[in-house]
Design a protein around this motif. Sequence first.
Motif, PDB file in Angstrom:
ATOM      1  N   LYS A 147       1.153  -1.479  -0.535  1.00 17.81           N
ATOM      2  CA  LYS A 147       0.469   0.128   0.098  1.00 17.81           C
ATOM      3  C   LYS A 147       1.055   0.756   0.298  1.00 17.81           C
ATOM      4  CE  LYS A 147      -3.633   2.267   2.095  1.00 17.81           C
ATOM      5  NZ  LYS A 147      -3.484   3.343   2.188  1.00 17.81           N
ATOM      6  N   LEU A 148       2.104   0.793   0.397  1.00 19.81           N
ATOM      7  CA  LEU A 148       2.734   2.575   0.273  1.00 19.81           C
ATOM      8  C   LEU A 148       3.751   2.961  -0.077  1.00 19.81           C
ATOM      9  CD1 LEU A 148       5.045   4.187   2.768  1.00 19.81           C
ATOM     10  CD2 LEU A 148       6.538   2.629   2.317  1.00 19.81           C
ATOM     11  N   VAL A 149       4.098   1.652  -1.496  1.00 20.38           N
ATOM     12  CA  VAL A 149       4.446   1.945  -2.410  1.00 20.38           C
ATOM     13  C   VAL A 149       2.768   2.271  -3.822  1.00 20.38           C
ATOM     14  CG1 VAL A 149       5.402   0.545  -4.993  1.00 20.38           C
ATOM     15  CG2 VAL A 149       5.769  -0.021  -2.258  1.00 20.38           C
ATOM     16  N   MET A 150       2.338   1.833  -2.975  1.00 22.21           N
ATOM     17  CA  MET A 150       1.180   2.391  -4.277  1.00 22.21           C
ATOM     18  C   MET A 150       0.653   3.559  -4.461  1.00 22.21           C
ATOM     19  SD  MET A 150      -1.608   1.321  -7.003  1.00 22.21           S
ATOM     20  CE  MET A 150      -1.275  -0.452  -7.224  1.00 22.21           C
ATOM     21  N   ASP A 151       0.426   3.999  -3.226  1.00 21.46           N
ATOM     22  CA  ASP A 151       0.001   5.179  -2.351  1.00 21.46           C
ATOM     23  C   ASP A 151       1.252   6.252  -2.935  1.00 21.46           C
ATOM     24  OD1 ASP A 151      -2.428   4.580  -1.149  1.00 21.46           O
ATOM     25  OD2 ASP A 151      -1.457   4.644   0.966  1.00 21.46           O
ATOM     26  N   ALA A 152       2.485   6.285  -2.782  1.00 20.26           N
ATOM     27  CA  ALA A 152       3.906   7.515  -3.132  1.00 20.26           C
ATOM     28  C   ALA A 152       3.331   7.032  -4.369  1.00 20.26           C
ATOM     29  CB  ALA A 152       4.761   6.315  -3.149  1.00 20.26           C
ATOM     30  N   PHE A 153       3.167   5.841  -4.987  1.00 20.16           N
ATOM     31  CA  PHE A 153       3.139   6.221  -7.254  1.00 20.16           C
ATOM     32  C   PHE A 153       2.029   7.141  -7.513  1.00 20.16           C
ATOM     33  CE2 PHE A 153       7.245   3.672  -6.679  1.00 20.16           C
ATOM     34  CZ  PHE A 153       7.416   3.885  -7.998  1.00 20.16           C
ATOM     35  N   THR A 154       1.113   6.932  -7.252  1.00 21.76           N
ATOM     36  CA  THR A 154      -0.303   7.433  -6.975  1.00 21.76           C
ATOM     37  C   THR A 154       0.117   9.056  -7.089  1.00 21.76           C
ATOM     38  OG1 THR A 154      -1.478   5.943  -6.118  1.00 21.76           O
ATOM     39  CG2 THR A 154      -2.389   7.536  -6.840  1.00 21.76           C
ATOM     40  N   ILE A 155       0.434   9.132  -5.748  1.00 26.45           N
ATOM     41  CA  ILE A 155       0.672  10.416  -5.340  1.00 26.45           C
ATOM     42  C   ILE A 155       1.851  11.374  -6.854  1.00 26.45           C
ATOM     43  CG2 ILE A 155       1.756  12.474  -4.088  1.00 26.45           C
ATOM     44  CD1 ILE A 155       0.704  10.038  -1.216  1.00 26.45           C
TER      45      ILE A 155
END
Length: 348
Positions: free
Chosen positions: A142-150
């Motif tokens: 989730k952290l990786v997905m959140d970071a790339f989404t931002i």
Amino acid sequence: KKPIFPVLLIGSSPFFLLKSKQFEDMRDGLSATPSPEFIENLKVALGHDAKETKHEIQFDIVKSDVREFECDVLILKHAKAFYGADRLVRNAFKDHAWSGDMELRAGQHLFLEETSGHICAKNVLFVPTVGLAQFNYSSIRKLVMDAFTILLEKKDQKTAHDGEKLHIAMTMHGVMSGLDENHSLNHQLQGLMDALTSLPNGLDTIGRISIIDWDLSTTERLNSLAAVYFKAKKIDWNDSLLGLPSTKVAEDETCPGEIEEESYALTLTSKDAFTGDMFHYGIQQPVHAMGLLCESMEISSFSLKDEETILQPNVQRIQRSKVIIIDVDCIPNNQKEIIYLLIGCALG
């Protein structure tokens, strides 16, 4: 209308004026091989996808201090407080108002533009996540997905120059929280694959991804583990280049070494022992050979004064573990009473 695929089996001359543009020459019988273009056209006619386009992106795992690594954006985890890499970077900006104590609430993030030479990264993204006690393998993805989404939402900002693709850097997540190294890396890599192949413009925006760690032996192990992961996912990784498909990387193939997350051995040890050979070769490898994840609990900072906040969550971790390993030599004498207390509470 139905497509027609003429095949020339016998005859001395083409029966269409445009020759091979209009037929597939198979006059050599069993020794003849249909052209790749002919096969792909058949696949399209039958409803199968044509040959998938591979996108190349550079990926590497390197030894470096987070403050000294050059990249467009440095992604850092913020687990309700400053702990490791995010603390080092925060301390590099002591003259900035934001560098004081802060808490990023759910849904918030901090994007620091133009680091002005305080560190080598051009920009820094602090991504909020759950506290370390709740941080698990799903949290890594989730952290990786959140970071790339931002990042992709900010693609119009000046994080790269002259339209160049972004170079993103991040640290390895999970291990210093006590999670299994192999399993943590698998989830971080799967999160990267998810982000690159499922988010809009992911493959068009990101040109290089680096995972950085200060310890050379750790980066060597992670490189070997990453090679196993990519091989299991049938992803080419040659000379730091990944050949990624246009579609989301499948999750139905179990990575070698992946185990049920509740099946783990728990090692009670000191923080310094995490990166030592004794832990990785004397404990972690035998535990993995038993078919268990190798998780750890760092107790050198525990105090009996923290009984309410320390006992309950850690007693539960001990109770759920299949095996308990105590690295007595790495634990100071003044901490051993806490070990006895935790084990006693866990085992009744």
